[in-house]
Scaffold this motif. Structure first.
Motif, PDB file in Angstrom:
ATOM      1  N   GLY A 105      -8.985  96.549 -57.257  1.00 21.22           N
ATOM      2  CA  GLY A 105      -9.947  95.824 -56.435  1.00 21.22           C
ATOM      3  C   GLY A 105     -10.926  96.792 -55.816  1.00 21.22           C
ATOM      4  O   GLY A 105     -10.998  97.956 -56.205  1.00 21.22           O
ATOM      5  N   PHE A 106     -11.718  96.296 -54.866  1.00 14.84           N
ATOM      6  CA  PHE A 106     -12.660  97.190 -54.197  1.00 14.84           C
ATOM      7  C   PHE A 106     -12.581  97.028 -52.689  1.00 14.84           C
ATOM      8  O   PHE A 106     -12.113  96.010 -52.183  1.00 14.84           O
ATOM      9  N   LEU A 107     -13.013  98.086 -52.009  1.00 11.57           N
ATOM     10  CA  LEU A 107     -13.054  98.086 -50.548  1.00 11.57           C
ATOM     11  C   LEU A 107     -14.488  98.230 -50.076  1.00 11.57           C
ATOM     12  O   LEU A 107     -15.327  98.806 -50.782  1.00 11.57           O
ATOM     13  N   VAL A 108     -14.732  97.739 -48.880  1.00 12.37           N
ATOM     14  CA  VAL A 108     -16.096  97.759 -48.343  1.00 12.37           C
ATOM     15  C   VAL A 108     -16.144  98.751 -47.180  1.00 12.37           C
ATOM     16  O   VAL A 108     -15.436  98.572 -46.191  1.00 12.37           O
ATOM     17  N   PRO A 109     -16.949  99.818 -47.304  1.00 13.37           N
ATOM     18  CA  PRO A 109     -17.044 100.768 -46.183  1.00 13.37           C
ATOM     19  C   PRO A 109     -17.861 100.216 -45.034  1.00 13.37           C
ATOM     20  O   PRO A 109     -18.610  99.245 -45.199  1.00 13.37           O
ATOM     21  N   LYS A 110     -17.720 100.867 -43.893  1.00 12.70           N
ATOM     22  CA  LYS A 110     -18.424 100.437 -42.684  1.00 12.70           C
ATOM     23  C   LYS A 110     -19.943 100.530 -42.839  1.00 12.70           C
ATOM     24  O   LYS A 110     -20.696  99.791 -42.218  1.00 12.70           O
ATOM     25  N   SER A 111     -20.390 101.465 -43.687  1.00  9.43           N
ATOM     26  CA  SER A 111     -21.836 101.668 -43.844  1.00  9.43           C
ATOM     27  C   SER A 111     -22.508 100.529 -44.621  1.00  9.43           C
ATOM     28  O   SER A 111     -23.718 100.429 -44.653  1.00  9.43           O
ATOM     29  N   LYS A 138      -8.509  85.837 -61.213  1.00 16.46           N
ATOM     30  CA  LYS A 138      -7.968  85.493 -59.898  1.00 16.46           C
ATOM     31  C   LYS A 138      -8.275  86.674 -58.981  1.00 16.46           C
ATOM     32  O   LYS A 138      -7.971  87.818 -59.332  1.00 16.46           O
ATOM     33  N   VAL A 139      -8.920  86.422 -57.867  1.00 14.13           N
ATOM     34  CA  VAL A 139      -9.203  87.503 -56.919  1.00 14.13           C
ATOM     35  C   VAL A 139      -8.913  86.982 -55.505  1.00 14.13           C
ATOM     36  O   VAL A 139      -8.844  85.775 -55.282  1.00 14.13           O
ATOM     37  N   THR A 140      -8.718  87.914 -54.581  1.00 13.30           N
ATOM     38  CA  THR A 140      -8.557  87.526 -53.175  1.00 13.30           C
ATOM     39  C   THR A 140      -9.576  88.263 -52.324  1.00 13.30           C
ATOM     40  O   THR A 140      -9.621  89.500 -52.344  1.00 13.30           O
ATOM     41  N   LEU A 141     -10.381  87.508 -51.601  1.00 15.00           N
ATOM     42  CA  LEU A 141     -11.316  88.121 -50.652  1.00 15.00           C
ATOM     43  C   LEU A 141     -10.578  88.315 -49.330  1.00 15.00           C
ATOM     44  O   LEU A 141      -9.902  87.394 -48.863  1.00 15.00           O
ATOM     45  N   MET A 142     -10.702  89.525 -48.761  1.00 14.24           N
ATOM     46  CA  MET A 142     -10.104  89.785 -47.439  1.00 14.24           C
ATOM     47  C   MET A 142     -11.286  89.947 -46.480  1.00 14.24           C
ATOM     48  O   MET A 142     -12.120  90.847 -46.665  1.00 14.24           O
ATOM     49  N   ILE A 143     -11.336  89.086 -45.482  1.00 11.71           N
ATOM     50  CA  ILE A 143     -12.531  89.007 -44.633  1.00 11.71           C
ATOM     51  C   ILE A 143     -12.127  89.109 -43.151  1.00 11.71           C
ATOM     52  O   ILE A 143     -11.042  88.638 -42.777  1.00 11.71           O
ATOM     53  N   ASN A 193     -23.074  94.069 -43.932  1.00  9.50           N
ATOM     54  CA  ASN A 193     -21.979  93.163 -44.250  1.00  9.50           C
ATOM     55  C   ASN A 193     -21.934  91.969 -43.315  1.00  9.50           C
ATOM     56  O   ASN A 193     -21.028  91.841 -42.472  1.00  9.50           O
ATOM     57  N   GLU A 194     -22.875  91.097 -43.473  1.00 11.11           N
ATOM     58  CA  GLU A 194     -23.007  89.889 -42.635  1.00 11.11           C
ATOM     59  C   GLU A 194     -21.736  89.022 -42.696  1.00 11.11           C
ATOM     60  O   GLU A 194     -21.339  88.419 -41.713  1.00 11.11           O
ATOM     61  N   GLU A 195     -21.108  89.005 -43.877  1.00 14.03           N
ATOM     62  CA  GLU A 195     -19.940  88.118 -44.050  1.00 14.03           C
ATOM     63  C   GLU A 195     -18.646  88.744 -43.576  1.00 14.03           C
ATOM     64  O   GLU A 195     -17.589  88.121 -43.628  1.00 14.03           O
ATOM     65  N   CYS A 196     -18.680  90.017 -43.159  1.00 17.73           N
ATOM     66  CA  CYS A 196     -17.488  90.731 -42.669  1.00 17.73           C
ATOM     67  C   CYS A 196     -16.428  90.925 -43.766  1.00 17.73           C
ATOM     68  O   CYS A 196     -15.216  90.888 -43.497  1.00 17.73           O
ATOM     69  N   LEU A 197     -16.863  91.114 -44.999  1.00 22.48           N
ATOM     70  CA  LEU A 197     -15.904  91.342 -46.091  1.00 22.48           C
ATOM     71  C   LEU A 197     -15.273  92.731 -45.920  1.00 22.48           C
ATOM     72  O   LEU A 197     -15.961  93.725 -45.704  1.00 22.48           O
ATOM     73  N   LEU A 198     -13.940  92.774 -46.037  1.00 23.09           N
ATOM     74  CA  LEU A 198     -13.216  94.061 -45.931  1.00 23.09           C
ATOM     75  C   LEU A 198     -12.926  94.634 -47.318  1.00 23.09           C
ATOM     76  O   LEU A 198     -12.914  95.842 -47.521  1.00 23.09           O
ATOM     77  N   GLY A 199     -12.638  93.749 -48.248  1.00 26.71           N
ATOM     78  CA  GLY A 199     -12.295  94.193 -49.594  1.00 26.71           C
ATOM     79  C   GLY A 199     -11.890  93.005 -50.444  1.00 26.71           C
ATOM     80  O   GLY A 199     -11.787  91.877 -49.954  1.00 26.71           O
ATOM     81  N   THR A 200     -11.664  93.264 -51.724  1.00 27.92           N
ATOM     82  CA  THR A 200     -11.290  92.199 -52.657  1.00 27.92           C
ATOM     83  C   THR A 200     -10.228  92.717 -53.616  1.00 27.92           C
ATOM     84  O   THR A 200     -10.376  93.815 -54.173  1.00 27.92           O
ATOM     85  N   ILE A 201      -9.174  91.948 -53.770  1.00 25.19           N
ATOM     86  CA  ILE A 201      -8.092  92.335 -54.680  1.00 25.19           C
ATOM     87  C   ILE A 201      -8.292  91.605 -56.010  1.00 25.19           C
ATOM     88  O   ILE A 201      -8.562  90.402 -56.016  1.00 25.19           O
ATOM     89  N   PHE A 202      -8.157  92.331 -57.115  1.00 21.13           N
ATOM     90  CA  PHE A 202      -8.283  91.721 -58.445  1.00 21.13           C
ATOM     91  C   PHE A 202      -6.886  91.298 -58.924  1.00 21.13           C
ATOM     92  O   PHE A 202      -6.238  91.989 -59.714  1.00 21.13           O
ATOM     93  N   ASP A 203      -6.414  90.167 -58.441  1.00 23.02           N
ATOM     94  CA  ASP A 203      -5.039  89.742 -58.726  1.00 23.02           C
ATOM     95  C   ASP A 203      -4.771  89.565 -60.213  1.00 23.02           C
ATOM     96  O   ASP A 203      -3.691  89.894 -60.699  1.00 23.02           O
ATOM     97  N   LEU A 242      -9.152  86.660 -42.627  1.00 17.03           N
ATOM     98  CA  LEU A 242      -9.377  85.442 -43.407  1.00 17.03           C
ATOM     99  C   LEU A 242      -9.162  85.797 -44.875  1.00 17.03           C
ATOM    100  O   LEU A 242      -9.803  86.710 -45.393  1.00 17.03           O
ATOM    101  N   LEU A 243      -8.229  85.091 -45.494  1.00 19.42           N
ATOM    102  CA  LEU A 243      -7.893  85.384 -46.885  1.00 19.42           C
ATOM    103  C   LEU A 243      -8.381  84.246 -47.766  1.00 19.42           C
ATOM    104  O   LEU A 243      -8.059  83.085 -47.502  1.00 19.42           O
ATOM    105  N   ALA A 244      -9.158  84.558 -48.784  1.00 20.70           N
ATOM    106  CA  ALA A 244      -9.618  83.493 -49.684  1.00 20.70           C
ATOM    107  C   ALA A 244      -9.165  83.812 -51.106  1.00 20.70           C
ATOM    108  O   ALA A 244      -9.620  84.790 -51.706  1.00 20.70           O
ATOM    109  N   ASN A 245      -8.248  82.989 -51.630  1.00 22.27           N
ATOM    110  CA  ASN A 245      -7.780  83.150 -53.013  1.00 22.27           C
ATOM    111  C   ASN A 245      -8.701  82.359 -53.919  1.00 22.27           C
ATOM    112  O   ASN A 245      -8.965  81.185 -53.676  1.00 22.27           O
TER     113      ASN A 245
END
Ligand SMILES: C=Cc1c2[nH]c(c1C)Cc1[nH]c(c(CCC(=O)O)c1C)Cc1[nH]c(c(C)c1CCC(=O)O)Cc1[nH]c(c(C)c1C=C)C2
Length: 533
Positions: free
Chosen positions: A360-366, A406-411, A369-379, A340-343
């Motif tokens: 941007g930043f990445l989200v580790p497995k540890s 402008k950022v993109t959430l990768m979920i 993370n209720e929302e299942c965010l994988l990472g965010t790009i700082f466009d 799921l990509l959210a711009n």
């Protein structure tokens, strides 16, 4: 590459299934190599580009906002990126190519900590000290000290997580760091992804030196050779683009880490498609319902057509349904993940934390993370720190102050395998939660305006200072997973295609090609086009 594939006869016909970047570039190379071949591209939708999709929003004040709905940057280290740059040059789109310097602020990457802070992946002594002191690497260091003394095991494919648990005696490195990296490439799960496919060099180090650390030291001593140009690029220069000079291009790109296209990455498939118009038969809105590679027949809607070669660039699970061949179905089936990509766009720079600009930043497995965010790009940072490469030489590091964010959430990704993929209002709730939890953007202070494929923003929007535009899409089954056993599967697919179908079908795209990146797909197109031409 040793060619075992039969060439297409003079004036032969080739069917390409899918008008994404893989289908388009394959057709482009084939057209250049063999203008006599008649190419038909079957595309079920009404557009080209596949996962590459750039959206332009016109605002009332006359300005435009570009949103990348899929891939957006290309890494310069990849041979496929050199190839893409040359194609863009041939198509007169050189002015579109913007580059980012390696030492740019926008190249900094972060990990999200359990306290929702961004921890910089070290780029200086200060950030290295902070990283080491963060606690994230405590057990990693313990594991590393004992690593050379751990016995090696008989070689059999295993997951990335199993490999590091075996070598380090714990999961700290995987859960805190490596899982984040593979969220940022495959949206995948380190407990499933194959170490043989993703980290063949690590596997080799263990095999030959018995330990990763010992192997790394031996490698340092022996030194590493610089990368050589692959044979496919040499053939491209000889047969397709005689004016190209990849060595010169590499020199020009020294110091540049990644590129993007000013009007969006979709400029690339659009330019390739435009160059094919008139010479290639595009069939938009054509649903292929059956393929028989042994006779070269392709059934579309109600008609059947015969081809000398079929190039499939679609999801291999879908392809296996079209083949109606149980043996192929078993080997072609792969796990895919949905993302799921959210711009998100704001007129004021209120999202990216001050002093923490970067890629941007990445989200580790540890991370909980209720929302299942994988990472965010700082466009907006990527945009602000990239310059045109071929107009004026890059003068230094750009440091435009961002007037917008402008950022993109990768979920989602592999997290969605064990849960229901959310829809509608639940998606919006998850996005709101992420905005509040990580960026401190609340619906009480800001006006959150959502867009989805079914409900688009109105034309010529008037955007107020506190408006937050959020445009989201669910990309279903967009990334194939190279899970444990993938290499064996890939070898089997290739041998079955040869034995059952005499190589009258070939596979492009992300599943059984050279990798999941856009440059990988383009390289795979070139390699296979050279084989049958
Ligand atoms: C958070 C999710 C994702 C981000 N990008 C992708 C996903 C799923 C997709 C993606 N990213 C990369 C590739 C490979 C392409 C190629 O190599 O040509 C794909 C398909 C590259 C990549 N992105 C990151 C890393 C570490 C890599 C590999 C090598 C490199 O460029 O250094 C990092 C990264 N990806 C995302 C973010 C937010 C991020 C880092 C902060 C988004």
């Amino acid at each position: 590459m040793i060619s075992k594939v039969r060439k297409v006869p003079v004036n032969g016909r080739v069917a390409v299934i899918g008008a994404g970047i893989s289908g388009l570039t394959y057709s482009y190379f084939l057209r250049k190599l063999r203008p006599d071949i008649k190419i038909t591209i079957f595309e079920s939708s009404r557009r080209v580009g596949g996962w590459i999709s750039s959206r332009k929003i016109d605002l009332k004040d006359g300005s435009e906002v570009f949103l990348e709905k899929g891939p957006r940057t290309l890494r310069v280290v990849s041979d496929g990126t050199l190839l893409i740059i040359d194609i863009l040059k041939q198509l007169g789109a050189t002015d579109q190519i913007y580059g980012m310097k390696k030492d740019s602020v926008a190249n900094r990457k972060y990990l999200l900590t359990n306290t929702n802070e961004l921890l910089a992946v070290p780029y200086s002594t200060k950030t290295a000290i902070r990283f080491l002191g963060s606690g994230i690497v405590n057990d990693v260091l313990k594991g590393l000290i004992l690593e050379p003394f751990r016995s090696k095991r008989a070689q059999r494919d295993e997951s990335v997580a199993q490999f590091f648990r075996r070598r380090l005696g714990n999961d700290a490195l995987t859960n805190n760091i490596i899982s984040a990296i593979y969220h940022g490439i495959y949206a995948g799960d380190v407990a499933q992804l194959s170490v043989q496919s993703l980290m063949p060099k690590m596997v080799e180090l263990e095999k030959t030196h018995g330990s990763l650390l010992r192997g790394a030291m031996a490698k340092r001593k022996s030194g590493t050779k610089g990368p050589v140009l692959p044979d496919t690029l040499i053939q491209y220069s000889q047969k397709i683009s005689p004016n190209s000079s990849f060595e010169e291009l590499k020199d020009q790109l020294k110091g540049i880490n990644l590129i993007r296209l000013q009007d969006g990455l979709e400029t690339f498939p659009n330019a390739v498609a435009a160059s094919l118009k008139g010479s290639v038969d595009f069939r938009f809105g054509s649903e292929v319902t059956h393929i028989d590679p042994s006779t070269g027949s392709v059934k579309v809607d109600n008609g059947v057509e015969k081809f000398d070669h079929i190039r499939s660039t679609i999801n291999t699970n879908k392809l296996s349904e079209l083949l109606q061949d149980d043996e192929m179905k078993n080997v072609l089936s792969l796990d895919y993940v949905s993302v799921l990509l959210a711009n998100i766009y704001t007129k004021k720079p209120v999202i990216i934390p001050e002093g923490q600009h970067g890629f941007g930043f990445l989200v580790p497995k540890s991370h909980p993370n209720e929302e299942c965010l994988l990472g965010t790009i700082f466009d907006s940072d990527i945009e602000n720190y990239t310059d045109p490469i071929f107009q004026n030489a890059i003068q230094g590091q750009f440091s435009k102050t961002s007037t917008y964010n402008k950022v993109t959430l990768m979920i989602g990704g592999h997290f969605y395998n064990d849960r229901n993929v959310p829809s509608g209002k639940i998606i919006e709730k998850k996005i709101k939660n992420i905005l509040q939890r990580i960026f401190d953007i609340r619906g009480t202070d800001y006006n959150l305006i959502f867009e989805n494929p079914a409900e688009l923003f109105p034309d010529k929007m008037a955007l107020k200072a506190n408006d937050v535009l959020i445009s989201y899409n669910l990309h279903e089954n967009c990334i194939p997973q190279y899970n444990v056993g993938y290499e064996q599967k890939k070898a089997l697919v290739s041998s079955l295609i040869a034995s059952k179908y005499d190589n009258r079908i070939s596979l492009g795209g992300m599943a059984f090609g050279e990798g999941v990146g856009v440059p990988d797909c383009v390289m795979s197109s070139l390699g296979h086009a050279l084989e049958i031409a």
